[in-house]
Design a protein around this motif. Structure first.
Motif, short mmCIF file in Angstrom:
data_model
loop_
_atom_site.label_atom_id
_atom_site.label_comp_id
_atom_site.label_asym_id
_atom_site.label_seq_id
_atom_site.Cartn_x
_atom_site.Cartn_y
_atom_site.Cartn_z
N ASN A 1 0.84 -1.20 0.08
CA ASN A 1 -0.04 -0.14 -0.03
C ASN A 1 0.79 1.36 0.14
O ASN A 1 1.67 1.50 1.05
CB ASN A 1 -0.84 -0.14 1.40
CG ASN A 1 -2.29 1.06 1.02
OD1 ASN A 1 -2.21 1.68 0.20
ND2 ASN A 1 -3.11 0.55 1.87
N HIS B 1 1.33 5.12 0.43
CA HIS B 1 0.54 6.05 1.28
C HIS B 1 1.09 7.52 0.91
O HIS B 1 2.31 7.51 1.10
CB HIS B 1 0.65 5.96 2.74
CG HIS B 1 0.13 4.47 3.32
ND1 HIS B 1 -1.22 4.35 3.68
CD2 HIS B 1 0.77 3.29 3.49
CE1 HIS B 1 -1.27 3.22 4.15
NE2 HIS B 1 -0.16 2.41 3.93
N THR B 2 0.16 8.24 0.31
CA THR B 2 0.66 9.56 -0.05
C THR B 2 -0.17 10.59 0.77
O THR B 2 -1.24 10.19 1.57
CB THR B 2 0.46 9.88 -1.73
OG1 THR B 2 -1.18 9.83 -1.78
CG2 THR B 2 1.04 8.69 -2.34
N SER C 1 -4.03 6.52 -1.03
CA SER C 1 -3.35 5.45 -0.99
C SER C 1 -3.60 4.43 -2.37
O SER C 1 -4.79 4.55 -2.81
CB SER C 1 -3.76 4.56 0.31
OG SER C 1 -3.54 5.27 1.44
#
Length: 284
Positions: free
Chosen positions: A207, A209-210, A214
């Motif tokens: 995953n 994550h930004t 996501s």
């Protein structure tokens, strides 16, 4: 390292599936025969032949159904983020595969040992006796595939990612990814590495994550670690990588573990195994 040709890979996978189901048939045929012997219900060699044929028919019917089962799993894999979708898809699929398998078995068995009341009577009889077992066999196929990919593919990815000596005998300088390609809802998206704050494991996926979203990417954590610059990302535990510049605080827990707080507010826990990765960051 040369990759296997598609034709060779298909032959290898098919042989592996056939071998696995042959062993399955032999194991349960032997178990059934020994049980019949114990209760005095076998008639020697002819009985063993019948039991073996029955279980091999069962096994090879599953061998034919294994590729479509794995194809469906690749389309809808198990991840912590989408476990609900996994159950919604695969519980009905398990029932359908069980019904189809029992129909295949009944058809072939009826040719060898015709049921006195016809095919449908034989199908109803075996449906009552074996549906629950076949339902669980479907999930066993998925579980074995998951285990194979999780344990063996990680090793393979790590070996492929190791730096190889070039023609001059020197180790090539690793090249780290600048962006990642993610397939989502039928679209192909490019995610810049600079936008990623953390990477966590989700079964056969990772995953990404930004700040605002996501993204699920089919990749192993070991392979992701090789793609990311260790001067930019640090691995906290087997399932977590974070961007170093996003770390705001370390909260000591116990046994050398930390709760790591990012500037985004996200919290992750480090493990003792990867404590050495944090030493340069924790130095005053």
């Amino acid at each position: 390292m040369n990759q296997a040709k598609p034709g060779n890979q298909f032959l290898f996978n098919s042989s592996l599936i056939l071998l696995a189901w042959t062993l399955y048939g032999l194991f349960f045929a032997t178990q059934s025969y020994l049980r019949m012997t114990y209760y005095g219900r076998n008639s020697g060699w002819s009985e063993w032949q019948n039991v073996l044929e029955a279980w091999l028919i069962c096994a090879y019917a599953w061998a034919l159904l294994t590729p479509p089962a794995l194809w469906l799993y690749r389309r809808f894999p198990f991840t912590l983020a989408s476990w609900y979708r996994f159950l919604v898809i695969h519980i009905p699929a398990a029932a359908v595969f069980a019904l189809v398998h029992l129909a295949m078995y009944t058809t072939i068995a009826n040719l060898l040992w015709p049921h006195p009341n016809g095919w449908m009577a034989g199908y109803r009889s075996i449906l009552v006796e074996d549906f629950h077992g076949d339902f669980l066999v479907y999930f066993t196929i998925l579980a074995i595939n998951y285990g194979y990919r999780y344990f063996f593919k990680q090793r393979e990815s790590k070996a492929l990612a190791a730096a190889a000596p070039n023609t001059n005998g020197h180790t090539e300088k690793p090249v780290f990814a600048e962006r990642l390609t993610v397939k989502q809802n039928g679209r192909i998206m490019l995610v810049d590495i600079t936008d990623i704050d953390a990477v966590t494991s989700e079964g056969n996926y990772v995953n990404l994550h930004t700040k605002n979203k996501s993204y699920l990417l089919r990749e192993t954590m070991n392979a992701m670690e090789q793609k990311l610059d260790p001067a930019v990302f640090v691995r906290l535990r087997r399932s977590t990588l974070v961007r170093i510049e996003q770390i705001a605080e370390f909260h000591p827990l116990f046994n050398g573990e930390f709760e790591v707080l990012l500037k985004t507010g996200a919290k992750y826990t480090s493990s003792r195994r990867y404590r050495k990765n944090l030493e340069s960051i924790l130095k005053p």
